[in-house]
Design a protein around this motif. Structure first.
Motif, PDB file in Angstrom:
ATOM      1  N   ARG A  17       0.835  -1.222   0.000  1.00  0.00           N
ATOM      2  CA  ARG A  17       0.000   0.000   0.000  1.00  0.00           C
ATOM      3  C   ARG A  17       0.863   1.262   0.000  1.00  0.00           C
ATOM      4  O   ARG A  17       0.493   2.274  -0.595  1.00  0.00           O
ATOM      5  N   ILE A  18       2.000   1.208   0.672  1.00  0.00           N
ATOM      6  CA  ILE A  18       2.920   2.352   0.645  1.00  0.00           C
ATOM      7  C   ILE A  18       3.417   2.585  -0.783  1.00  0.00           C
ATOM      8  O   ILE A  18       3.448   3.726  -1.271  1.00  0.00           O
ATOM      9  N   THR A  19       3.780   1.492  -1.452  1.00  0.00           N
ATOM     10  CA  THR A  19       4.262   1.609  -2.832  1.00  0.00           C
ATOM     11  C   THR A  19       3.191   2.210  -3.733  1.00  0.00           C
ATOM     12  O   THR A  19       3.467   3.109  -4.542  1.00  0.00           O
ATOM     13  N   ARG A  20       1.944   1.754  -3.580  1.00  0.00           N
ATOM     14  CA  ARG A  20       0.862   2.314  -4.405  1.00  0.00           C
ATOM     15  C   ARG A  20       0.622   3.785  -4.112  1.00  0.00           C
ATOM     16  O   ARG A  20       0.451   4.601  -5.021  1.00  0.00           O
ATOM     17  N   ALA A  21       0.640   4.137  -2.818  1.00  0.00           N
ATOM     18  CA  ALA A  21       0.437   5.549  -2.447  1.00  0.00           C
ATOM     19  C   ALA A  21       1.567   6.400  -3.018  1.00  0.00           C
ATOM     20  O   ALA A  21       1.337   7.531  -3.477  1.00  0.00           O
ATOM     21  N   CYS A  22       2.787   5.878  -3.005  1.00  0.00           N
ATOM     22  CA  CYS A  22       3.928   6.617  -3.565  1.00  0.00           C
ATOM     23  C   CYS A  22       3.778   6.762  -5.074  1.00  0.00           C
ATOM     24  O   CYS A  22       4.026   7.841  -5.634  1.00  0.00           O
ATOM     25  N   ASP A  23       3.357   5.702  -5.749  1.00  0.00           N
ATOM     26  CA  ASP A  23       3.130   5.763  -7.198  1.00  0.00           C
ATOM     27  C   ASP A  23       2.144   6.878  -7.531  1.00  0.00           C
ATOM     28  O   ASP A  23       2.382   7.697  -8.410  1.00  0.00           O
ATOM     29  N   ARG A  24       1.024   6.882  -6.805  1.00  0.00           N
ATOM     30  CA  ARG A  24      -0.001   7.905  -7.056  1.00  0.00           C
ATOM     31  C   ARG A  24       0.537   9.312  -6.822  1.00  0.00           C
ATOM     32  O   ARG A  24       0.146  10.259  -7.495  1.00  0.00           O
ATOM     33  N   ALA A  25       1.427   9.448  -5.825  1.00  0.00           N
ATOM     34  CA  ALA A  25       1.928  10.768  -5.454  1.00  0.00           C
ATOM     35  C   ALA A  25       3.191  11.150  -6.226  1.00  0.00           C
ATOM     36  O   ALA A  25       3.727  12.245  -6.031  1.00  0.00           O
ATOM     37  N   GLY A  26       3.671  10.256  -7.072  1.00  0.00           N
ATOM     38  CA  GLY A  26       4.905  10.531  -7.791  1.00  0.00           C
ATOM     39  C   GLY A  26       6.116  10.581  -6.871  1.00  0.00           C
ATOM     40  O   GLY A  26       7.047  11.346  -7.080  1.00  0.00           O
ATOM     41  N   ARG A  27       6.068   9.755  -5.829  1.00  0.00           N
ATOM     42  CA  ARG A  27       7.187   9.710  -4.882  1.00  0.00           C
ATOM     43  C   ARG A  27       7.816   8.319  -4.896  1.00  0.00           C
ATOM     44  O   ARG A  27       7.236   7.370  -5.421  1.00  0.00           O
ATOM     45  N   PRO A  68       9.123   5.022  -2.711  1.00  0.00           N
ATOM     46  CA  PRO A  68       8.978   4.381  -1.394  1.00  0.00           C
ATOM     47  C   PRO A  68      10.231   4.554  -0.522  1.00  0.00           C
ATOM     48  O   PRO A  68      10.138   4.496   0.708  1.00  0.00           O
ATOM     49  N   ALA A  69      11.364   4.799  -1.153  1.00  0.00           N
ATOM     50  CA  ALA A  69      12.594   4.998  -0.375  1.00  0.00           C
ATOM     51  C   ALA A  69      12.527   6.266   0.487  1.00  0.00           C
ATOM     52  O   ALA A  69      13.299   6.413   1.431  1.00  0.00           O
ATOM     53  N   GLU A  70      11.585   7.160   0.155  1.00  0.00           N
ATOM     54  CA  GLU A  70      11.442   8.402   0.939  1.00  0.00           C
ATOM     55  C   GLU A  70      10.649   8.177   2.229  1.00  0.00           C
ATOM     56  O   GLU A  70      10.557   9.078   3.054  1.00  0.00           O
ATOM     57  N   ILE A  71      10.041   6.992   2.350  1.00  0.00           N
ATOM     58  CA  ILE A  71       9.127   6.753   3.469  1.00  0.00           C
ATOM     59  C   ILE A  71       9.761   5.818   4.498  1.00  0.00           C
ATOM     60  O   ILE A  71      10.168   4.701   4.165  1.00  0.00           O
ATOM     61  N   THR A  72       9.818   6.269   5.735  1.00  0.00           N
ATOM     62  CA  THR A  72      10.231   5.405   6.840  1.00  0.00           C
ATOM     63  C   THR A  72       8.977   4.854   7.508  1.00  0.00           C
ATOM     64  O   THR A  72       8.153   5.621   8.015  1.00  0.00           O
ATOM     65  N   LEU A  73       8.841   3.527   7.476  1.00  0.00           N
ATOM     66  CA  LEU A  73       7.686   2.884   8.105  1.00  0.00           C
ATOM     67  C   LEU A  73       8.029   2.527   9.553  1.00  0.00           C
ATOM     68  O   LEU A  73       8.871   1.656   9.798  1.00  0.00           O
ATOM     69  N   THR A  99       7.219  11.733   5.579  1.00  0.00           N
ATOM     70  CA  THR A  99       8.475  10.975   5.463  1.00  0.00           C
ATOM     71  C   THR A  99       8.530   9.837   6.478  1.00  0.00           C
ATOM     72  O   THR A  99       9.261   8.880   6.290  1.00  0.00           O
ATOM     73  N   HIS A 100       7.769   9.973   7.574  1.00  0.00           N
ATOM     74  CA  HIS A 100       7.715   8.949   8.617  1.00  0.00           C
ATOM     75  C   HIS A 100       6.253   8.642   8.905  1.00  0.00           C
ATOM     76  O   HIS A 100       5.531   9.517   9.387  1.00  0.00           O
ATOM     77  N   ILE A 101       5.822   7.425   8.587  1.00  0.00           N
ATOM     78  CA  ILE A 101       4.457   7.049   8.922  1.00  0.00           C
ATOM     79  C   ILE A 101       4.500   6.080  10.097  1.00  0.00           C
ATOM     80  O   ILE A 101       5.427   5.274  10.220  1.00  0.00           O
TER      81      ILE A 101
END
Ligand SMILES: *Cc1c(COP(=O)(O)O)cnc(C)c1O
Length: 216
Positions: A9-19, A21-26, A202-204
């Motif tokens: 889901r993070i990957t899909r949200a990043c795709d939609r946002a043009g970001r 996944p490496a920018e997101i710390t889970l 950047t941090h979820i």
């Protein structure tokens, strides 16, 4: 839900946002969860976890840090001044910095300890009387004050009011971060991390969607 589902889901949200996944710390929020659920996530290779209470974290994380290399711990809940020493020893990041007295105590302890966790200033974006965090219109001054103490301020954090659309709060937090030159945006939980990613998180901080519901 599980860790692979969340990652997808993070990957899909990043795709939609043009970001990326490496920018997101889970941050997997393990507070109150049964040990076997946390161990399953550790065994799956995840290493970044969040806790709300220093004392609870002290009871379980030293052993897991021994057993699993590279654990990174984030403190998400309110921090009392008298718990700063163990918090600085145990945590790699503190997301709940919201008052000058606490900042001064962290600065003192960090100097003695020779290490300082990354700091996020908590902003009470909904101006809720019960909730921790600095008021939005006091955030800039507070961030300046903490930086003047030579503390490593990495970003800002918010917990939106439960009964309001989180997007407005995420957008407000993003604005505060941008105008203060802060890269870190700690926002988004199980129910709304997709929206948070769309608005620059950047941090979820995701608990129940990874581990299942918490016993309370
Ligand atoms: C518990 C908690 C979370 C995780 O909440 P979920 O809804 O279980 O994802 C995130 N941030 C903070 C500050 C929390 O206290």
């Amino acid at each position: 839900m599980s860790l692979p589902d969340i990652t997808a889901r993070i990957t899909r949200a990043c795709d939609r946002a043009g970001r990326s996944p490496a920018e997101i710390t889970l941050i997997a929020v393990s507070k109150v969860q049964p040990h076997e659920r946390v161990e399953a996530v550790l065994a799956a290779g995840h290493r970044i976890f969040g806790e709300n209470r220093v004392q609870e974290a002290q009871g379980k994380w030293p052993a897991w840090k021994e057993a699993y290399r590279g654990v990174e711990l984030h403190l998400l809940g309110p921090l009392q001044s008298n718990k700063v020493r163990p918090a600085v020893d145990l945590f790699d990041a503190i997301h709940s910095l919201d008052r000058a007295k606490l900042a001064r105590r962290i600065a003192d302890v960090a100097q003695e300890a020779g290490r300082c966790p990354d700091l996020f200033v908590q902003v009470n974006t909904g101006d809720e009387t019960q909730k921790a965090g600095v008021a939005p219109d006091e955030a800039d001054a507070f961030i300046r004050e903490v930086r003047a103490m030579d503390l490593p301020v990495k970003g800002v954090m918010c917990i939106p009011p439960v009964d309001e659309a989180p997007s407005l709060h995420f957008a407000l937090l993003a604005k505060i971060a941008a105008r203060n030159g802060l890269a870190g945006l700690s926002m988004g939980m199980s129910a709304d991390f997709g929206e948070a990613i769309a608005l620059g998180a950047t941090h979820i901080r995701v608990g129940s969607a990874i581990f299942g519901p918490r016993a309370s």
